[in-house]
Design a protein around this motif. Sequence first.
Motif, PDB file in Angstrom:
ATOM      1  N   PRO A  78       8.666  10.398  47.333  1.00  0.00           N
ATOM      2  CA  PRO A  78       9.103  10.133  45.960  1.00  0.00           C
ATOM      3  C   PRO A  78      10.593   9.853  45.827  1.00  0.00           C
ATOM      4  N   ASN A  79      11.338   9.915  46.920  1.00  0.00           N
ATOM      5  CA  ASN A  79      12.789   9.820  46.888  1.00  0.00           C
ATOM      6  C   ASN A  79      13.286   8.379  46.797  1.00  0.00           C
ATOM      7  N   TYR A  89      10.304   5.891  53.024  1.00  0.00           N
ATOM      8  CA  TYR A  89      10.531   6.260  54.426  1.00  0.00           C
ATOM      9  C   TYR A  89      11.907   5.790  54.877  1.00  0.00           C
ATOM     10  N   ASP A  90      12.465   4.808  54.177  1.00  0.00           N
ATOM     11  CA  ASP A  90      13.867   4.426  54.354  1.00  0.00           C
ATOM     12  C   ASP A  90      14.697   5.282  53.407  1.00  0.00           C
ATOM     13  N   ALA A  91      14.751   6.569  53.707  1.00  0.00           N
ATOM     14  CA  ALA A  91      15.271   7.566  52.773  1.00  0.00           C
ATOM     15  C   ALA A  91      16.775   7.411  52.553  1.00  0.00           C
ATOM     16  N   TYR A  92      17.159   7.220  51.311  1.00  0.00           N
ATOM     17  CA  TYR A  92      18.582   7.173  50.936  1.00  0.00           C
ATOM     18  C   TYR A  92      19.013   8.496  50.314  1.00  0.00           C
ATOM     19  N   ASP A  93      18.337   8.914  49.250  1.00  0.00           N
ATOM     20  CA  ASP A  93      18.716  10.155  48.567  1.00  0.00           C
ATOM     21  C   ASP A  93      17.457  10.935  48.217  1.00  0.00           C
ATOM     22  N   LEU A  97      14.749  11.104  42.340  1.00  0.00           N
ATOM     23  CA  LEU A  97      13.321  10.813  42.218  1.00  0.00           C
ATOM     24  C   LEU A  97      13.055   9.634  41.291  1.00  0.00           C
ATOM     25  N   GLY A  98      14.103   8.805  41.092  1.00  0.00           N
ATOM     26  CA  GLY A  98      13.982   7.681  40.171  1.00  0.00           C
ATOM     27  C   GLY A  98      14.710   7.949  38.883  1.00  0.00           C
ATOM     28  N   TRP A 110       7.843   3.432  43.232  1.00  0.00           N
ATOM     29  CA  TRP A 110       6.665   4.054  42.636  1.00  0.00           C
ATOM     30  C   TRP A 110       6.820   4.353  41.148  1.00  0.00           C
ATOM     31  N   GLY A 111       8.061   4.333  40.638  1.00  0.00           N
ATOM     32  CA  GLY A 111       8.254   4.607  39.220  1.00  0.00           C
ATOM     33  C   GLY A 111       9.461   5.498  38.962  1.00  0.00           C
ATOM     34  N   THR A 112       9.554   6.019  37.757  1.00  0.00           N
ATOM     35  CA  THR A 112      10.680   6.865  37.374  1.00  0.00           C
ATOM     36  C   THR A 112      10.377   8.336  37.633  1.00  0.00           C
ATOM     37  N   ARG A 113      11.423   9.116  37.576  1.00  0.00           N
ATOM     38  CA  ARG A 113      11.275  10.570  37.713  1.00  0.00           C
ATOM     39  C   ARG A 113      10.341  11.107  36.615  1.00  0.00           C
ATOM     40  N   GLU A 114      10.525  10.633  35.385  1.00  0.00           N
ATOM     41  CA  GLU A 114       9.701  11.119  34.280  1.00  0.00           C
ATOM     42  C   GLU A 114       8.229  10.809  34.516  1.00  0.00           C
TER      43      GLU A 114
END
Length: 520
Positions: A78-79, A89-93, A97-98, A110-114
């Motif tokens: 989700p990051n 999988y290309d993890a930045y932060d 979570l968006g 995948w979308g926003t944190r909310e």
Amino acid sequence: MLVSFINWITDRVGRKPSVVAPLERMRIRPDGSKTNPLMIQFFTWDSLNERVSWWKHLEEEIPNLVEQGYTQIWLPPPNKAAEPEGRGYDAYDLWDLGEFARKGTIETRWGTREELLSACNIAHEYGIDIIIDAVLNHKLGADRHETFHAVPCRPENRLRTSGPVREIQGWTGFDYPGRGDKYSSFRWNQAHFTGVDFDNQTKTQEIYRIVGAGHEGWSRNVDAELGNYDFLLGIDIDHRHPEVQEDLLKWGNWILETTGAGGFRLDAIKHFDKKFLLHWIQTVKQRSGNPNLFVVSEYWSGNISNIMPYIRHFKGETAFFDVPLHTNLYHASLQREKYDLRQILKGTITQVKPGDAVTFVDNHDTVVGQSLESWVEDHFKVQAYALILLRGTGYPCVFYGDLYPNKECYNEDVAANLRLLVKARNKYAYGESRDYFAQRNSIAFVRDGNQEHSGCVVILSNKESPTFVHELRIDVKKDNAGLAYRNLMASDERKVQVDENGWGNFSCPANSVAVWVKDG
């Protein structure tokens, strides 16, 4: 007599405590439920929904998944990724979570944190657990490059160098403008990594091991493939650094608290310092107050002898994807009727340590064209799913790509039969499992059922003859004498009558699956 007693006491005191199999103590279904647990991997590599975000699509599907009998949903990472369309999988932060405007986007692929948290809340309301895909091995997409010394290593043996120590520019500075200190104030720099795969100064792509003050080289607590498999890709994290350790530990509990998730899928653990990873799992469980937290690890090898040392090292703190079983299923699909089905479980985690095995047929990496391409061909896909869903050993995971329409790997007939098998798992596949692995091209097993569920007889065939029908005489026990069975996978009305001794003549058409259940 005294000597014998002393020896007995010494043996009992010196004996190591037995390790409880992870699937026997981890939460894999709602508390108090007696139904068969089932996980779904809810994404493919190229997953996108044309109408809504992926998290919104997930939220809409949760009631359907619960109704079918799924108890856990494995989410994609989700990051925030290094690119707008990155899969995570290309993890930045890990802490974004968006929510923050970085890498050309606020939302993730995948979308926003909310939207993520809304889907997680719906999952909680329906009693289905969310599993977070944790990418803790490497990072990508740094905010700035730094200058430091490094030595190039040979890709086929990372313990051997391919040149002298040199000054390079590596993308190792992570400042997270936009997020600031929200959630975490930790800032990554070259001191927190063991290696990089690009020198910005010379624009050269190689595997560089960072050297200099504070750097200890590659971790020795990793897989020995390619000499030392600490480095996988991008910017390799040094899990021995105390600042790194604390930030990853804090993130583990933060993501659980934020999403209400029930556990983790750990990515690429053969490249990970396994001493720290064990510490990470144990500490996150302890800090969360959840000793039954679900954890499954990806160690990619078809060789059980490579995996067993890892299973022993983690002392039941994590289950493992049964990659050897997937490998057998893949080879069976390639060899067709030349494959001896009696060997299908040979050398698998399911066979050796069933309480540690999370079974699967395919996933996002095994699809044709992906990094671990080993796609179980469609003609054998239903047989493969019948084995993992109905036999009763291991904990199965269904792949979104096999169940939902998509452009990568969907087969409508496979999906329809898969839904029937999931129904059979939910309604019939309970009780003791007894194998009838007597024929090269046809194997069978019986689930005896329990007080609430009537059991089933399952037959798998890889015979290629279009007119051939397997006939197997199978004992379903005297309790079922005189009863009739029907094939859940067939549209015809043929029944099998069980004789007075509890035996029946059960059939299966070539290259298919038959699931016989009590009629009525």
